[in-house]
Design a protein around this motif. Structure first.
Motif, short mmCIF file in Angstrom:
data_model
loop_
_atom_site.label_atom_id
_atom_site.label_comp_id
_atom_site.label_asym_id
_atom_site.label_seq_id
_atom_site.Cartn_x
_atom_site.Cartn_y
_atom_site.Cartn_z
N ALA A 43 0.79 -1.22 0.00
CA ALA A 43 0.00 0.00 0.00
C ALA A 43 0.83 1.28 0.00
O ALA A 43 0.60 2.19 -0.81
N LEU A 44 1.79 1.39 0.93
CA LEU A 44 2.44 2.69 1.19
C LEU A 44 3.26 3.21 0.02
O LEU A 44 3.11 4.39 -0.35
N ILE A 49 3.67 7.38 -4.22
CA ILE A 49 3.90 7.72 -5.63
C ILE A 49 2.74 8.54 -6.18
O ILE A 49 2.93 9.56 -6.86
N LEU A 50 1.51 8.10 -5.88
CA LEU A 50 0.33 8.82 -6.39
C LEU A 50 0.19 10.19 -5.73
O LEU A 50 -0.24 11.15 -6.38
N PHE A 178 -7.23 10.58 -5.45
CA PHE A 178 -8.18 9.95 -4.54
C PHE A 178 -7.70 8.55 -4.14
O PHE A 178 -7.78 8.15 -2.97
N THR A 179 -7.17 7.82 -5.11
CA THR A 179 -6.62 6.49 -4.83
C THR A 179 -5.39 6.60 -3.94
O THR A 179 -5.20 5.81 -3.01
N GLY A 180 -4.54 7.61 -4.22
CA GLY A 180 -3.34 7.80 -3.43
C GLY A 180 -3.63 8.12 -1.97
O GLY A 180 -2.90 7.66 -1.07
N TRP A 181 -4.67 8.91 -1.71
CA TRP A 181 -5.05 9.18 -0.32
C TRP A 181 -5.28 7.89 0.45
O TRP A 181 -4.77 7.70 1.55
N GLY A 216 2.81 -3.80 -5.26
CA GLY A 216 2.66 -2.37 -5.09
C GLY A 216 2.25 -1.64 -6.36
O GLY A 216 1.30 -0.85 -6.36
N LEU A 217 2.95 -1.92 -7.45
CA LEU A 217 2.70 -1.18 -8.69
C LEU A 217 1.49 -1.71 -9.46
O LEU A 217 0.67 -0.93 -9.95
#
Length: 302
Positions: A43-44, A49-50, A178-181, A216-217
């Motif tokens: 996740a982190l 990155i986002l 929004f996904t990065g949050w 992750g990616l």
């Protein structure tokens, strides 16, 4: 189903298919018995990155909403998913997700005011039966901790789907941001538990790095971006049923990659799962209407 709805469903379904590979990657590439580390590393880094790309932080109510969604969709879900993956065969772990559409069905009726239709109930039963045929084999290993973790993971994800649909994405905030949050929140919530509960491994192999990079990616950054896009565009229940692609993918990967047997009942189960997914997807209403009205029709399933 209209062409745009069909393409939305197909793209969104790709996310659970990718998640179905989690079980294979966990057992074959990641360090053993480290579900917290696997969850955090999934996740982190992707979330950071986002965030670096979007350069936008939550504001106002979206601070606590991002915390809630990040825990439900990412933090708690990832951890419980990896616990299930470590304690159960991939298909059995995925079996527990079959309760997710049923939870979404009830929560959607309460929060989104969606009507529970007979077709929804039929799709739930059909999907659960199909996944059971896929994964409940005589030699399937059943573990109480793994089963409980899988069930709680389904509850967490179902709640996250409905709340994401209920709150929607804030105006002028991009999908990647929004996904990065949520990925960042989920990763940060998991980080202290990882460091205190498991610590870092003494050594990391090239296979471990490849596994973390993939999860992750591909498994987080890419898969969750298209997943939240689908949550925004499709009815909550339809999105939830697309999650059945995860146990289907896990079973097929076990067959093609690990040389696991695929019985005739499993083939029937796979076809049943596909039928349940198709049945649950939105379709235009059938009624006499003017051309302008036909273009603005809304889907039945919601």
């Amino acid at each position: 189903m209209s062409g745009s709805r069909l393409s939305d469903s197909a793209l969104t379904a790709l996310a659970p298919v990718i998640w179905g590979s989690t079980y294979l990657v966990t057992t074959e590439l990641l360090p053993p018995d480290r579900p917290l580390l696997a969850s955090t590393m999934r996740a982190l880094p992707a979330g950071l990155i986002l965030l670096a790309i979007g350069r936008t932080l939550p504001r106002g109510v979206w601070w606590w909403r991002s915390l809630v969604l990040g825990v439900l969709n990412i933090g708690a879900f990832f951890y419980l998913l990896f616990v299930a993956a470590y304690h159960l065969p991939g298909g059995v772990a995925a079996l527990m997700t079959t309760v997710q559409p049923m939870i979404v069905l009830v929560l959607s009726a309460l929060l989104l005011k969606d009507r529970i239709r007979p077709v929804h109930v039929a799709a739930c039963v059909l999907g659960a039966a199909g996944v059971a045929l896929l994964v409940l084999q005589p030699d399937a290993g059943l573990d109480a901790v793994g089963l409980a973790a899988g069930l709680l993971a389904a509850v967490s994800m179902a709640s996250g789907i409905v709340l994401t649909k209920h709150w929607q994405r804030p105006a002028r905030v991009g999908l990647l941001t929004f996904t990065g949050w949520q990925l960042t929140v989920g990763g940060l919530v998991l980080l202290p538990f990882t460091l205190l509960g498991e610590g870092l491994p003494g050594s990391v192999t090239a296979d471990n790095l490849a596994g973390f990079a993939y999860l992750g990616l591909v498994g987080a950054l890419f898969a969750y971006s298209i997943w939240f896009r689908g949550v925004q565009r499709l009815p909550a229940l339809a999105v939830s049923f697309l999650g059945f692609g995860s146990p289907l993918a896990a079973t097929l990967l076990g067959y093609f990659v690990l040389d696991q047997a695929l019985s005739p009942l499993q083939v029937v189960g796979a076809l049943t799962v596909v039928a349940a997914v198709v049945l649950s997807q939105p379709r235009p209403t059938r009624r006499a209407a003017a051309p302008s009205e036909e273009r603005s029709e809304t889907p039945v399933a919601s």
